[in-house]
Design a protein around this motif. Sequence first.
Motif, mmCIF file in Angstrom:
data_model
loop_
_atom_site.group_PDB
_atom_site.id
_atom_site.type_symbol
_atom_site.label_atom_id
_atom_site.label_comp_id
_atom_site.label_asym_id
_atom_site.label_seq_id
_atom_site.Cartn_x
_atom_site.Cartn_y
_atom_site.Cartn_z
ATOM 1 N N SER A 241 0.846 -1.191 0.000
ATOM 2 C CA SER A 241 0.000 0.000 0.000
ATOM 3 C C SER A 241 0.884 1.244 0.000
ATOM 4 C CB SER A 241 -0.908 0.008 1.234
ATOM 5 O OG SER A 241 -1.771 -1.108 1.243
ATOM 6 N N LEU A 242 0.499 2.219 -0.813
ATOM 7 C CA LEU A 242 1.296 3.433 -0.955
ATOM 8 C C LEU A 242 0.439 4.678 -0.740
ATOM 9 C CD1 LEU A 242 3.328 2.614 -4.202
ATOM 10 C CD2 LEU A 242 4.152 2.468 -1.841
ATOM 11 N N ARG A 243 1.101 5.752 -0.355
ATOM 12 C CA ARG A 243 0.501 7.084 -0.339
ATOM 13 C C ARG A 243 1.334 7.964 -1.254
ATOM 14 N NH1 ARG A 243 -0.801 10.867 5.006
ATOM 15 N NH2 ARG A 243 -1.363 12.790 3.869
ATOM 16 N N GLY A 244 0.677 8.758 -2.077
ATOM 17 C CA GLY A 244 1.430 9.596 -3.009
ATOM 18 C C GLY A 244 0.798 10.947 -3.228
ATOM 19 N N ARG A 245 1.598 11.865 -3.724
ATOM 20 C CA ARG A 245 1.115 13.171 -4.171
ATOM 21 C C ARG A 245 1.266 13.201 -5.681
ATOM 22 N NH1 ARG A 245 4.397 16.831 -2.957
ATOM 23 N NH2 ARG A 245 3.014 18.641 -3.033
ATOM 24 N N ILE A 246 0.115 13.352 -6.363
ATOM 25 C CA ILE A 246 0.055 13.248 -7.814
ATOM 26 C C ILE A 246 -0.557 14.520 -8.374
ATOM 27 C CG2 ILE A 246 -0.773 11.860 -9.749
ATOM 28 C CD1 ILE A 246 0.986 10.272 -7.823
ATOM 29 N N GLN A 247 0.141 15.166 -9.286
ATOM 30 C CA GLN A 247 -0.384 16.376 -9.921
ATOM 31 C C GLN A 247 -1.016 16.004 -11.257
ATOM 32 O OE1 GLN A 247 2.442 19.533 -10.909
ATOM 33 N NE2 GLN A 247 0.871 21.062 -10.451
ATOM 34 N N LEU A 248 -2.254 16.443 -11.456
ATOM 35 C CA LEU A 248 -3.020 16.114 -12.658
ATOM 36 C C LEU A 248 -3.273 17.391 -13.458
ATOM 37 C CD1 LEU A 248 -5.633 13.690 -11.051
ATOM 38 C CD2 LEU A 248 -3.506 13.086 -12.241
ATOM 39 N N THR A 249 -2.766 17.418 -14.693
ATOM 40 C CA THR A 249 -2.856 18.614 -15.523
ATOM 41 C C THR A 249 -3.393 18.259 -16.902
ATOM 42 O OG1 THR A 249 -0.916 19.531 -14.387
ATOM 43 C CG2 THR A 249 -1.570 20.571 -16.460
ATOM 44 N N VAL A 250 -4.389 19.002 -17.343
ATOM 45 C CA VAL A 250 -4.940 18.798 -18.684
ATOM 46 C C VAL A 250 -4.019 19.442 -19.702
ATOM 47 C CG1 VAL A 250 -6.892 19.264 -20.208
ATOM 48 C CG2 VAL A 250 -7.291 18.782 -17.780
ATOM 49 N N ARG A 251 -3.706 18.692 -20.750
ATOM 50 C CA ARG A 251 -2.900 19.212 -21.851
ATOM 51 C C ARG A 251 -3.779 19.310 -23.092
ATOM 52 N NH1 ARG A 251 1.305 21.732 -19.552
ATOM 53 N NH2 ARG A 251 2.272 20.414 -17.952
ATOM 54 N N LYS A 252 -4.209 20.544 -23.373
ATOM 55 C CA LYS A 252 -5.050 20.784 -24.540
ATOM 56 C C LYS A 252 -4.190 20.711 -25.812
ATOM 57 C CE LYS A 252 -8.775 21.678 -23.911
ATOM 58 N NZ LYS A 252 -9.944 20.814 -23.550
ATOM 59 N N GLY A 253 -4.717 20.069 -26.825
ATOM 60 C CA GLY A 253 -4.011 20.002 -28.096
ATOM 61 C C GLY A 253 -2.948 18.939 -28.161
ATOM 62 N N MET A 254 -2.789 18.140 -27.117
ATOM 63 C CA MET A 254 -1.811 17.044 -27.138
ATOM 64 C C MET A 254 -2.551 15.760 -27.502
ATOM 65 S SD MET A 254 0.789 15.803 -24.138
ATOM 66 C CE MET A 254 2.114 14.644 -24.495
ATOM 67 N N LYS A 255 -2.518 15.414 -28.746
ATOM 68 C CA LYS A 255 -3.278 14.259 -29.241
ATOM 69 C C LYS A 255 -2.375 13.029 -29.244
ATOM 70 C CE LYS A 255 -6.455 17.052 -31.990
ATOM 71 N NZ LYS A 255 -7.516 16.902 -30.977
ATOM 72 N N LEU A 256 -2.754 12.050 -28.457
ATOM 73 C CA LEU A 256 -1.985 10.820 -28.327
ATOM 74 C C LEU A 256 -2.833 9.626 -28.717
ATOM 75 C CD1 LEU A 256 -0.274 11.336 -24.832
ATOM 76 C CD2 LEU A 256 0.724 11.745 -27.086
ATOM 77 N N ALA A 257 -2.175 8.631 -29.285
ATOM 78 C CA ALA A 257 -2.840 7.357 -29.543
ATOM 79 C C ALA A 257 -2.654 6.405 -28.374
ATOM 80 C CB ALA A 257 -2.302 6.730 -30.827
#
Length: 335
Positions: A241-257
């Motif tokens: 079991s882990l505890r973490g700090r995770i930053q979530l950022t939307v990247r507009k225009g970054m199209k990935l397959a």
Amino acid sequence: MKTKLFVLAVALAIPARAPQTHRLEVTPSNVAYGYYWSEAKPVLRITSGDIIDVDTLLTSNPTALARAGVADNKIQDSLKAVVNEVTGDRRGPGGHILTGPVYVEGAAPGDALEVKVLSIDFAIDYGYNGCSGFMPENCDRNVPMKIVPLDKKTMTAEFFPGVVIPLRPFFGSMGVAPAPELGRVSSNPPGKHAGNLDNKELVLGSRLWIPVFVAGALFEIGDGHAAQGDGEVDQTAIETSLRGRIQLTVRKGMKLAWPRAETSSDYISMGADVDLNVATRTAVQEMVDFLAETKHLTKHEAYQLVSVAGNVAVTQLVDRPNVGVHIRMPKNIFK
């Protein structure tokens, strides 16, 4: 001229503001037990760029841990509550306890979600390793799963007498909701939505970019590992079991397959499929495309570079039906 980052230059974070940190504990109402799903109800809504301080649980249950010799007071109350209360159609089809989903404002299909690992800490002082996976004929069914003490001070674990494993904790599963037409997807196999990648490179400081398929992305995280080898051949790492700090950022225009990642030392491409050849071809093509897009190379040149400098690895062989492949391209070759 500065070298381009793995994130494409056109990909912009939204909005520019000081990030807020949101505490997300594990409770029966804060988990998705065994699935990624476009219709899952968010347990938290955040603004792009915000940080989640998140708890995750190992993928086992109190009965199995007790059978393996873990004292009752060492089995987390949160694990007992989730296993006891999250039952029936609230489970499955996979077996991982995932914290989330988290709705990230502004994320929309066609964007990418950047997942930055800011910290990882052990929530307990032990992990476990089972025996099954790719070649289960090697396993003695009379032997219970192995409990492995974790030494947080030395960041090592003595796996067998005289066999000491360096600890490099990471979250085996980080992903978003898959495309709606796929329905409720098992947490077991990785895919374009990322999920159970089991990529041991995604440690502290790494960044993962995942294609977004539904509004809000619906990010989930879990399957903590203290250490793992490429392939994860017996189906388990040192699970913990882990505890973490995770930053979530939307990247507009970054199209990935497919998901991509970056560490302090490498650019990483990935592929997954029921066929190892197809998974490998996907990972190779993803790296070729990345190099062509960001390093001013032709695809001919990029493919050559993958051969002479890239490191092709089998990520995992056991999260059926899909197997995974990733390629590490050293950053220090680019002057």
